[in-house]
Structure formats: C-alpha cells, structure tokens
Scaffold this motif. Structure first.
Motif, PDB file in Angstrom:
ATOM      1  N   GLU A 196      -5.842  -6.706   6.018  1.00 53.55           N
ATOM      2  CA  GLU A 196      -6.025  -5.526   5.151  1.00 53.55           C
ATOM      3  C   GLU A 196      -6.525  -4.332   5.960  1.00 53.55           C
ATOM      4  OE1 GLU A 196      -5.472  -4.855   2.045  1.00 53.55           O
ATOM      5  OE2 GLU A 196      -5.090  -6.789   1.061  1.00 53.55           O
ATOM      6  N   ARG A 241       0.831  -1.205   0.000  1.00 55.61           N
ATOM      7  CA  ARG A 241       0.000   0.000   0.000  1.00 55.61           C
ATOM      8  C   ARG A 241       0.864   1.253   0.000  1.00 55.61           C
ATOM      9  NH1 ARG A 241      -5.437   0.172   2.230  1.00 55.61           N
ATOM     10  NH2 ARG A 241      -6.415  -1.882   2.174  1.00 55.61           N
ATOM     11  N   ASP A 268       1.009   4.313  -2.761  1.00 54.88           N
ATOM     12  CA  ASP A 268       0.387   5.547  -2.269  1.00 54.88           C
ATOM     13  C   ASP A 268       1.130   6.778  -2.802  1.00 54.88           C
ATOM     14  OD1 ASP A 268      -0.600   7.715  -0.699  1.00 54.88           O
ATOM     15  OD2 ASP A 268      -1.127   6.321   0.909  1.00 54.88           O
TER      16      ASP A 268
END
Length: 210
Positions: free
Chosen positions: A184, A20, A24
């Motif tokens: 998650e 992630r 990002d």
C-alpha cells in the motif's frame, strides 16, 4: 498528469495502484495493458497485449505519466535470461513507447540494493533498468526502492513468506530501511510521484516506505 498508464496492473503492487488510480478524481483515464481482460470501469482503457509483441504505434501509449510495477523472480522466470527480460526489457519497452508518444513522468518500482555494477543478478538487473530508463530523459523520473514487499500475492513464494514472518517479528528493532515495505505504501508513493511529476530524478527509499 490526468492520464496514467500502469504497467504490471495485475501484480501485488500494480493491483493496488490500479484501484487507487481508478478512484482518484484527479485522473481522467487509466490505461492498463494486460494479458487478460480486467473488470470494466468508466475510466479504464484495457488493451490486451503480449509483452513479446508490444505494438509501438498503438494510440493508447499516449499518456501523461507511466507507473511501472512489472517484475518477477528468478524462481518464477526459471532462467536468468527470462528474469532479465521481464525486469529490464519489458519496463524499458514500456518506457520507450510511452515517451515517444509524449509521456512526461515515469515512476518505477525498483528495489533496495539496485546497483548496475553488482555481481548479484537481481541487484544488477534493477540497477541496469533504472539507468536504461533514465537515459530516455523523462522530465520527471521517480525510482521507488522497496525492501521486502509486504502483502498478499496470488502466487506462493515460500522464501518470501519466511522472510516476511521474521521481519514482522523483528521490525520494531530493525533500522527502517530493513523493515517490510507494505505494498500500500509503495502504491501510494508511485501514484503521488506520477501525479506530482516533479522535475528531475528522485529516489524513494525503503526507509521512507516502512
């Protein structure tokens, strides 16, 4: 908070945090110290380290925020001392070195039931590491306390598999704090805590992660 350091980037939660973070656009660089080399990425700084010999003066400690997803089990560690080393001492060393180089925010994976006064080794260790890192006076400190973490691990943990199966069936009728905490969801909470860097101490409960 554009420069993030991730400790534990090869674990169940850490792998998701790393993916992630690299995707990002708010993050300009991601520092992930690991024992073995990670796949290359334009934003990734990947020091190869030994947690028993962390270099306190290394330039890569300089970051805006830290996400710590380090952790093991007593069965894997094989002794209470080794377990404490991984779940308390390693996160504290990471927090200390990063704070000394200017880190302003710290997001920690702890656990439901963390309590420095507990007679249970696991709960006591989690409570003690929360307190030890808190004493470093990070301007922003977020503690994420999941229940049983849901997701596919590299290592086989039979008791967790059994618990996962039971909680999956009973989940709809259980209070939210006792349901599975998907990896998650934990990763998302850690990323947002590090990026927002809200002043003060904050706790994300297992109920919020279900």
């Amino acid at each position: 908070m554009s420069k993030i350091l991730i400790a534990g980037a090869t674990g169940l939660v850490g792998r998701i945090v790393l993916a992630r973070a690299l995707d990002d656009p708010r993050m300009t660089s991601v520092i992930a110290p690991t024992r073995r080399a990670l796949p290359e990425h334009p934003k990734l700084i990947n020091p190869i380290i030994d947690y028993e010999a962390l270099p306190p003066e290394a330039n890569w400690w300089a970051c805006d925020a830290v996400i710590c997803a380090l952790g093991t089990t007593l069965a894997t560690a094989r002794s209470a001392e080794a377990f404490y080393r991984v779940d308390h001492d390693y996160p504290l060393m990471v927090a200390t070195h990063a704070r000394a180089r200017g880190a302003q925010a710290f997001a920690l994976v702890s656990a439901i039931g963390a309590d420095a006064g507990s007679r249970l080794l696991y709960n006591r260790t989690k409570g003690e590491v929360e307190a030890s890192i808190g004493a470093l006076a990070y301007p922003s400190y977020t503690i994420v306390r999941p229940g049983l973490i849901g997701g596919q691990r590299d290592e086989f943990r039979p008791m967790e598999r059994v618990s996962d199966a039971i909680l999956t069936v009973l989940g709809p009728v259980l209070p939210r704090q006792w349901r599975i905490s998907p990896a998650e969801n934990i990763a998302a909470a850690l990323i947002e805590a590090a990026m927002a860097a809200k002043p003060g101490r904050h706790i994300v409960s297992a109920a919020e992660l279900a």
